[in-house]
Structures are given as structure tokens and as C-alpha cells.
Design an enzyme around this catalytic site. Structure first.
Site, PDB file in Angstrom:
ATOM      1  N   ARG A 157      -9.025  12.073 -10.671  1.00 60.19           N
ATOM      2  CA  ARG A 157      -8.777  10.924 -12.484  1.00 60.19           C
ATOM      3  C   ARG A 157      -9.491  11.348 -13.079  1.00 60.19           C
ATOM      4  O   ARG A 157      -9.591  10.054 -13.432  1.00 60.19           O
ATOM      5  CB  ARG A 157      -9.045   9.467 -11.171  1.00 60.19           C
ATOM      6  CG  ARG A 157      -8.091   9.408 -10.093  1.00 60.19           C
ATOM      7  CD  ARG A 157      -6.396   8.960 -10.355  1.00 60.19           C
ATOM      8  NE  ARG A 157      -5.407   8.370  -8.922  1.00 60.19           N
ATOM      9  CZ  ARG A 157      -5.237   9.302  -8.071  1.00 60.19           C
ATOM     10  NH1 ARG A 157      -5.598  10.825  -7.648  1.00 60.19           N
ATOM     11  NH2 ARG A 157      -5.222   8.746  -7.480  1.00 60.19           N
ATOM     12  N   SER A 230      -3.379   1.263  -7.552  1.00 61.02           N
ATOM     13  CA  SER A 230      -4.779   1.784  -6.486  1.00 61.02           C
ATOM     14  C   SER A 230      -5.500   1.126  -8.212  1.00 61.02           C
ATOM     15  O   SER A 230      -5.643   1.506  -9.509  1.00 61.02           O
ATOM     16  CB  SER A 230      -5.167   3.203  -6.645  1.00 61.02           C
ATOM     17  OG  SER A 230      -4.956   3.987  -5.306  1.00 61.02           O
ATOM     18  N   GLU A 325      -9.746   1.869 -12.249  1.00 59.17           N
ATOM     19  CA  GLU A 325      -9.162   3.123 -12.613  1.00 59.17           C
ATOM     20  C   GLU A 325      -7.908   3.548 -13.743  1.00 59.17           C
ATOM     21  O   GLU A 325      -7.851   3.876 -13.957  1.00 59.17           O
ATOM     22  CB  GLU A 325      -8.323   3.704 -10.981  1.00 59.17           C
ATOM     23  CG  GLU A 325      -8.160   4.774 -10.525  1.00 59.17           C
ATOM     24  CD  GLU A 325      -6.492   4.866 -11.248  1.00 59.17           C
ATOM     25  OE1 GLU A 325      -5.927   5.826 -11.464  1.00 59.17           O
ATOM     26  OE2 GLU A 325      -5.299   4.168 -11.582  1.00 59.17           O
TER      27      GLU A 325
HETATM   28  N1  EPU Z   1      -7.549   2.062   3.888  1.00 62.60           N
HETATM   29  C1  EPU Z   1      -7.392   0.797   5.135  1.00 62.60           C
HETATM   30  N2  EPU Z   1      -7.449  -0.495   4.395  1.00 62.60           N
HETATM   31  C2  EPU Z   1      -6.364  -0.604   3.291  1.00 62.60           C
HETATM   32  C3  EPU Z   1      -6.657   0.802   2.616  1.00 62.60           C
HETATM   33  C4  EPU Z   1      -7.457   1.820   3.163  1.00 62.60           C
HETATM   34  O1  EPU Z   1      -8.836   0.490   6.986  1.00 62.60           O
HETATM   35  O2  EPU Z   1      -6.418  -1.602   3.238  1.00 62.60           O
HETATM   36  C5  EPU Z   1      -8.265   3.618   4.756  1.00 62.60           C
HETATM   37  C6  EPU Z   1      -6.587   4.253   5.232  1.00 62.60           C
HETATM   38  O3  EPU Z   1      -6.669   3.353   6.473  1.00 62.60           O
HETATM   39  C7  EPU Z   1      -6.943   5.523   5.154  1.00 62.60           C
HETATM   40  C8  EPU Z   1      -8.272   5.513   3.687  1.00 62.60           C
HETATM   41  O4  EPU Z   1      -8.612   4.006   3.338  1.00 62.60           O
HETATM   42  O5  EPU Z   1      -8.069   5.742   5.863  1.00 62.60           O
HETATM   43  C9  EPU Z   1      -7.684   5.908   2.336  1.00 62.60           C
HETATM   44  O6  EPU Z   1      -6.565   5.332   1.909  1.00 62.60           O
HETATM   45  P1  EPU Z   1      -5.263   5.569   1.609  1.00 62.60           P
HETATM   46  O7  EPU Z   1      -4.501   7.276   2.499  1.00 62.60           O
HETATM   47  O8  EPU Z   1      -3.955   4.177   1.808  1.00 62.60           O
HETATM   48  O9  EPU Z   1      -5.151   5.740   0.392  1.00 62.60           O
HETATM   49  P2  EPU Z   1      -6.137   5.601  -1.342  1.00 62.60           P
HETATM   50  O10 EPU Z   1      -7.797   5.980  -0.357  1.00 62.60           O
HETATM   51  O11 EPU Z   1      -6.379   4.225  -0.461  1.00 62.60           O
HETATM   52  C10 EPU Z   1      -5.273   7.544  -3.153  1.00 62.60           C
HETATM   53  C11 EPU Z   1      -5.550   7.024  -4.650  1.00 62.60           C
HETATM   54  C12 EPU Z   1      -3.771   6.771  -4.297  1.00 62.60           C
HETATM   55  C13 EPU Z   1      -2.432   8.004  -3.078  1.00 62.60           C
HETATM   56  C14 EPU Z   1      -3.217   8.331  -1.895  1.00 62.60           C
HETATM   57  C15 EPU Z   1      -3.063   8.873  -1.205  1.00 62.60           C
HETATM   58  C16 EPU Z   1      -6.607   6.385  -5.381  1.00 62.60           C
HETATM   59  C17 EPU Z   1      -7.757   5.951  -6.329  1.00 62.60           C
HETATM   60  N3  EPU Z   1      -5.760   6.629  -5.146  1.00 62.60           N
HETATM   61  O12 EPU Z   1      -5.293   5.686  -2.203  1.00 62.60           O
HETATM   62  O13 EPU Z   1      -2.917   6.932  -5.813  1.00 62.60           O
HETATM   63  O14 EPU Z   1      -1.242   7.676  -2.935  1.00 62.60           O
HETATM   64  O15 EPU Z   1      -5.076   8.178  -1.974  1.00 62.60           O
HETATM   65  O16 EPU Z   1      -3.335  10.475  -1.381  1.00 62.60           O
HETATM   66  O17 EPU Z   1      -7.094   7.862  -5.012  1.00 62.60           O
HETATM   67  C18 EPU Z   1      -2.981   5.253  -7.192  1.00 62.60           C
HETATM   68  O18 EPU Z   1      -3.684   6.099  -7.628  1.00 62.60           O
HETATM   69  O19 EPU Z   1      -2.489   4.597  -8.684  1.00 62.60           O
HETATM   70  C19 EPU Z   1      -2.817   5.986  -6.116  1.00 62.60           C
HETATM   71  C20 EPU Z   1      -1.480   5.301  -5.145  1.00 62.60           C
END
Ligand code: EPU
Length: 332
Positions: A157, A230, A325
């Protein structure tokens, strides 16, 4: 003043003194010095901007260049795309042509010019991996400049455009795509979605469908529920810190990030019971705790309180500071 609230997906009030549309590279060169002489806000799809103060005493620049110029050489496709091309439409158009590489980045809102700014990434792929170079207008030198991927200093990012926020305007990006599929399905949820949908892991079009399926299930549609994706970055901490946290929180998801480790901020916020928590019109999304939604005419003040609660709570329990972010306009 112009009311630009509708051009941001979070729908916090935004008014500006002047709006300037940039429709070509020549146009950018002509308007560059005028833009450089005053405060400027670059506004594309408005899907990664949080407006904390509504009155902007400067010029809002809208980079509306929508060019699409492919050069095909054997199986490799070099594609230069204008900053104003909507990102998801671009992903779909490349797939229709049979040019692969962007499929994991389907359904990300916003315009192409924003992609390099924060190095958009999702489901195991980052923009940087497909970027060859970026054409910019440099307000400081008042000239055009082309930066290679290395010179863009891409990180999680992050890019040089984040490090020097008001210096450059993205005019176009040049992408490296391929006519040979190079599927990236290491992200577990993609495989699950492919199975559910009956898609093939060898087909970039099926991967795009799987990604869209996951995003629709987890992330609110900004057209219907105002949000900026995010809201916090996933914090990157030293391995020793991550090891200590893993003892207390064995389920906390962590991913390698160079010598350090990236922690799932969404999991931490969820673990603290924040899903559905609301302050005034703002709330933590029910399906994904990393996303804050403007549910009912939320104000910047509501949002400030909610951010504060989340950050304090995460800091107390995990000892980690969450960074916002999206781009911020005005004081938090
Ligand atoms: N999780 C939870 N509860 C929640 C949210 C997440 O337990 O409420 C757990 C999920 O089960 C998973 C882990 O946390 O094990 C990561 O969650 P997720 O795969 O949904 O991804 P994220 O880390 O929350 C990042 C990016 C997203 C991108 C996704 C998929 C950032 C800040 N965000 O989210 O990007 O779509 O990975 O690659 O890095 C964005 O930047 O706007 C965005 C949506």
C-alpha cells in the site's frame, strides 16, 4: 463553491472553490503551472478518500484521460492506459481480449490513475507486479516524467506518490500483460470460490469471477453502502513481536512481509467484538471488520470517534497502532 460530495464513495461533505478536468497529456502540461500555484486535490473515482474537513480552498483536479493503447509482441502485451479509465472496466476489457494478469484485481473500485498511488493489491497480487512504468506530471519541476517500476518505490500500500503526496499527477500507467495465463490461486478463498462456482484454476476469467464472488460476499458495494474498502492498513511488525502475539492469540492470521510479518487487522477488530458497532451514522461492517461504512448520513465527527475507539482498543489488547489506509483530506 462546488459540491463534490457525490464524487466520493464515503459521502462525507466536500466543497471546493475550483474544479479542473484534465482530458489529455497536453492538457496537463498546459494546466500544470496553474495547479502547482495553489493547494490541489487529485480526485479520480473518490473511492479511497476520507474528507475530514468539508471546505477545500483550492483546486480539485480530475484526471479524465481514458486512452487504451496496447502493443502486442508475440505473447506479451504492453498496455498503456489513461488515468481516468475505470479500473474494473479495464480488468474486464483485458480479459475479453485474452490478455491476462489483472484477474485477481477485479472489482476494485476507482480509476486506473489511483492504482499506482497506493499499489492496489488483493487476493495475492499487487499492481506493482504488472506495472512497467507510470507517466506523471511533476508539479515541482513542471514537466512530464516517466518512472519505471523500480523508481516508483512500490511497497505494501505504498509508492513514491504516497511519500511525496502533492508532487505528481498520474497521467497513464503502462502494464505488462500476457496472452498466456499465469494463474495465481495461492490465496485460499479463491480455490474455495472456484469450487463453489465450478470454475477452473487454469482460467483467468474464472479466477476473476471467483474474486468478484468473494468481494461481493465480504465487501459492501460502494454504490449502495458508502465506504472506502479497508479503512486501516494491516500492521507490519517485527517477527519477535509477531511471535509474542501468536502465543496469546494463536488464531491471529499473519503473513510474511520481508523480514517482518503482516497482521490481519480485520481479525483483531473482529476479535474485539466491533462488527456492527456504530457511532452516529458510521459503523463497522458486519461481514468485514476492516471496513467502516457510512450507514446513515454519518458525520466526520462520528467517524473520528469510531476510529478512536477501534485504535485505542487494538492498542490496549494487541499493543499495535493501526494506520489509516485511505488518503485523508483535512485533520483527523
Ligand atoms: N478476518 C476476520 N474477521 C474480519 C475480517 C477479517 O477474522 O472481520 C480474517 C479473515 O478471515 C482472514 C484475515 O482476517 O483470515 C484477512 O482478511 P481478508 O482476507 O478479508 O483480507 P484483509 O487483510 O482484511 C486485505 C486488503 C484488501 C484485500 C484483501 C484480499 C489491506 C488493508 N486490505 O484485507 O484490500 O481485498 O486483503 O487480498 O491490505 C482495500 O485495500 O480496500 C481492500 C479491500
Amino acid at each position: 463553491m462546488f459540491d463534490l460530495t457525490g464524487l466520493t464513495t464515503l459521502k462525507l461533505p466536500l466543497h471546493a472553490r475550483q474544479v479542473l478536468k484534465i482530458s489529455s497529456v497536453e492538457n496537463a502540461c498546459i494546466s500544470g503551472p496553474e495547479i502547482a500555484s495553489q493547494p490541489a486535490l487529485i480526485l479520480g473515482g473518490g473511492s479511497n478518500l476520507v474528507v475530514f474537513e468539508p471546505e477545500f480552498e483550492g483546486v480539485v483536479v480530475r484526471p479524465e484521460i481514458k486512452t487504451f493503447d496496447p502493443v502486442i509482441d508475440g505473447d506479451s502485451v504492453t498496455l498503456e492506459v489513461g488515468a481516468g479509465y475505470p479500473w474494473h472496466a479495464l480488468v474486464m476489457k483485458t480479459l475479453e481480449h485474452g490478455w491476462f494478469g489483472l484477474e485477481n484485481l477485479a472489482l476494485i473500485p476507482g480509476w486506473t490513475g489511483a492504482a499506482p498511488v497506493q499499489n492496489i493489491g488483493a487476493y495475492g497480487v499487487e499492481f506493482a507486479e504488472r506495472c512497467e512504468r507510470v507517466l506523471l506530471y511533476d508539479f515541482e519541476a513542471q514537466t512530464l516524467i516517466r518512472l519505471t517500476t523500480d523508481e516508483m518505490e512500490f511497497g505494501y500500500r505504498h509508492s513514491i506518490l504516497k511519500a511525496q503526496p502533492n508532487r505528481f499527477l498520474v497521467l497513464s500507467v503502462t502494464l505488462n500483460l500476457s496472452r498466456i495465463p499465469e494463474p495465481r490461486v495461492e490465496y485460499g478463498a479463491i480455490r474455495e470460490a472456484l469450487e463453489t462456482l465450478g470454475g477452473s484454476a487454469d482460467s483467468p476469467r474464472d479466477i476473476a469471477k471467483a474474486v468478484m464472488h468473494i468481494r461481493r460476499a465480504k465487501l459492501p458495494d460502494p454504490e449502495l453502502t458508502p465506504n472506502v474498502g479497508s479503512f486501516f492498513k494491516n500492521p507490519v511488525v517485527r517477527s519477535e513481536v509477531a511471535d509474542r502475539l501468536a502465543l496469546d492469540f494463536p488464531d491471529l492470521p499473519m503473513y510474511p512481509s520481508g523480514d517482518s510479518r503482516k497482521l490481519a487487522a480485520g481479525w483483531m477488530i473482529d476479535h474485539l467484538g466491533f462488527k456492527g458497532r456504530s457511532v452516529g451514522g458510521f459503523a463497522v461492517h458486519d461481514q468485514q471488520a476492516l471496513v467502516l461504512v457510512n450507514r446513515d448520513k454519518g458525520t466526520a465527527q462520528d467517524l473520528r470517534y469510531l476510529i478512536d475507539e477501534i485504535r485505542q482498543s487494538v492498542k490496549e489488547t494487541f499493543g499495535v497502532s493501526l494506520q489509516i489506509e485511505p488518503t485523508q483530506l483535512g485533520r483527523l
